[in-house]
Write a protein that holds these residues in place. Structure first.
Motif, PDB file in Angstrom:
ATOM      1  N   PRO A 218       0.837  -1.201   0.000  1.00 22.70           N
ATOM      2  CA  PRO A 218       0.000   0.000   0.000  1.00 22.70           C
ATOM      3  C   PRO A 218       0.873   1.254   0.000  1.00 22.70           C
ATOM      4  O   PRO A 218       1.841   1.328   0.754  1.00 22.70           O
ATOM      5  CB  PRO A 218      -0.798  -0.125   1.306  1.00 22.70           C
ATOM      6  CG  PRO A 218       0.013  -1.032   2.173  1.00 22.70           C
ATOM      7  CD  PRO A 218       0.735  -1.964   1.258  1.00 22.70           C
ATOM      8  N   ILE A 219       0.561   2.193  -0.872  1.00 22.08           N
ATOM      9  CA  ILE A 219       1.284   3.463  -0.940  1.00 22.08           C
ATOM     10  C   ILE A 219       0.315   4.569  -0.530  1.00 22.08           C
ATOM     11  O   ILE A 219      -0.679   4.814  -1.209  1.00 22.08           O
ATOM     12  CB  ILE A 219       1.819   3.727  -2.361  1.00 22.08           C
ATOM     13  CG1 ILE A 219       2.743   2.587  -2.812  1.00 22.08           C
ATOM     14  CG2 ILE A 219       2.549   5.065  -2.422  1.00 22.08           C
ATOM     15  CD1 ILE A 219       4.020   2.454  -2.027  1.00 22.08           C
ATOM     16  N   LEU A 220       0.604   5.227   0.581  1.00 22.73           N
ATOM     17  CA  LEU A 220      -0.326   6.210   1.131  1.00 22.73           C
ATOM     18  C   LEU A 220       0.071   7.652   0.814  1.00 22.73           C
ATOM     19  O   LEU A 220      -0.723   8.571   1.002  1.00 22.73           O
ATOM     20  CB  LEU A 220      -0.443   6.037   2.651  1.00 22.73           C
ATOM     21  CG  LEU A 220      -0.809   4.615   3.121  1.00 22.73           C
ATOM     22  CD1 LEU A 220      -0.910   4.569   4.638  1.00 22.73           C
ATOM     23  CD2 LEU A 220      -2.101   4.150   2.477  1.00 22.73           C
ATOM     24  N   GLY A 221       1.296   7.849   0.360  1.00 26.55           N
ATOM     25  CA  GLY A 221       1.756   9.193   0.031  1.00 26.55           C
ATOM     26  C   GLY A 221       1.629   9.495  -1.449  1.00 26.55           C
ATOM     27  O   GLY A 221       0.975   8.762  -2.199  1.00 26.55           O
ATOM     28  N   GLU A 222       2.272  10.567  -1.892  1.00 25.82           N
ATOM     29  CA  GLU A 222       2.174  10.993  -3.289  1.00 25.82           C
ATOM     30  C   GLU A 222       3.213  10.317  -4.175  1.00 25.82           C
ATOM     31  O   GLU A 222       3.033  10.245  -5.396  1.00 25.82           O
ATOM     32  CB  GLU A 222       2.332  12.516  -3.377  1.00 25.82           C
ATOM     33  CG  GLU A 222       1.184  13.267  -2.696  1.00 25.82           C
ATOM     34  CD  GLU A 222       1.321  14.774  -2.830  1.00 25.82           C
ATOM     35  OE1 GLU A 222       2.178  15.219  -3.635  1.00 25.82           O
ATOM     36  OE2 GLU A 222       0.594  15.504  -2.151  1.00 25.82           O
TER      37      GLU A 222
END
Length: 244
Positions: A218-222
Motif C-alpha cells: 500500500p502506498i499512502l503518500g504521493e
C-alpha cells in the motif's frame, strides 16, 4: 595481469575464462578490433558472461594502468547450481523462501537486499547472468558481508528460475505495483519465491505472465513507488511475520 578484484588485458582475461575463473563482468573498450579481441567476444558469448562496451576513460579509472582495452571484474563468491540448491533446501525440511532478482542494476540496492535476505532466512538468491548489477566491493560493503553467507545462483533468464521453482512445488510471487492484491492478502507460509524487478522497469512483462501470484504494497503518500531494497524488505518481513 590480475589484482584482488580485477583482471586486465585481453589475453589475460581469455586465459582466466578458459581456466574457469569466476568472472562477474567484463568491460571492453569501444572501437577495439583485433583477432584476439574477437576471440574474447566469442568466449563472452559462449560462456554467457556479462559485458559492456565503454569509453577508454572508464577503463582508465578501473585499472590506473595498462588495461590493453579490456578489464574483467572477478566475482568474490562462487555461484551455486540452482538444481542442487533447491533440492538441498527441500531435503533440509525447512520451508523454502527464495528471492529472484530480475536484472537489478544498482550494486548498493543489490547489497542491501542481500543483507536483508540473510537476516530473514532466505534460502537462496537467483539472479540473471546478463543485465544485473555486478558483485563487487560496493556490493560486499553494502551487504555487510552477507554476500558470503547466502547462496546465490545465476540463470540464463529469470523465467528459467520461475519454471524451476514451480516444477519443485514452490509458489512464485511477483512484487509489482500492477497487482490487484496487497501483500497482506497473499500467503507466504508455504514454499515460495519472491521476484523483485529492476529499479526502472520493474519485473519483465513476460515474467509476470508466468508467476503464480502478484502482490503490491500500500502506498499512502504521493510518491508512487518505493526503493526496491525497501520494498523487498517489506515483502521478506511479511513472510517472516506469517511464518512466525
Amino acid at each position: 595481469m590480475k589484482n584482488e578484484t580485477t583482471i586486465f588485458g585481453i589475453r589475460a582475461i581469455i586465459e582466466a575464462i578458459k581456466s574457469g575463473e569466476t568472472i562477474d563482468k567484463v568491460f571492453v573498450q569501444k572501437g577495439v578490433r583485433s583477432e584476439l579481441f574477437q576471440e574474447l567476444e566469442h568466449l563472452l558469448r559462449q560462456e554467457g558472461i556479462n559485458s559492456s562496451y565503454v569509453p577508454i576513460e572508464k577503463l582508465n579509472r578501473l585499472t590506473k594502468g595498462n588495461h590493453q582495452g579490456a578489464v574483467a571484474q572477478i566475482s568474490p563468491i562462487e555461484f551455486h547450481d540452482i538444481d542442487n540448491l533447491v533440492l538441498k533446501v527441500i531435503e533440509s525440511g525447512k520451508v523454502p523462501l527464495f528471492l529472484l532478482l530480475d536484472q537489478l542494476s544498482d550494486v548498493r540496492n543489490f547489497g542491501a537486499i542481500v543483507r536483508t535476505a540473510e537476516c530473514t532466512g532466505v534460502s537462496g538468491i537467483i539472479i540473471q547472468k546478463k543485465g544485473g548489477a555486478p558483485i563487487n566491493g560496493d556490493t560486499i560493503k553494502t551487504s555487510a558481508g552477507a554476500i558470503f553467507k547466502i547462496p546465490i545462483c545465476k540463470v540464463d533468464h529469470i523465467k528459467d528460475a520461475v519454471f524451476h521453482m514451480q516444477s519443485s512445488g514452490i509458489k512464485v510471487i511477483a512484487a509489482t505495483e500492477k497487482a490487484s492484491d496487497f501483500i497482506y492478502d497473499i500467503s507466504f507460509k508455504e514454499p515460495c519465491a519472491i521476484i523483485m524487478g529492476s529499479e526502472g522497469r520493474g519485473i519483465n512483462p513476460s515474467v509476470l505472465k508466468v508467476v503464480d501470484a502478484q502482490a503490491k504494497l500500500p502506498i499512502l503518500g504521493e510518491i508512487e513507488s518505493l526503493n526496491v531494497s525497501v520494498a523487498c524488505g517489506a515483502f521478506l518481513y511479511e513472510a517472516v511475520r506469517q511464518r512466525s
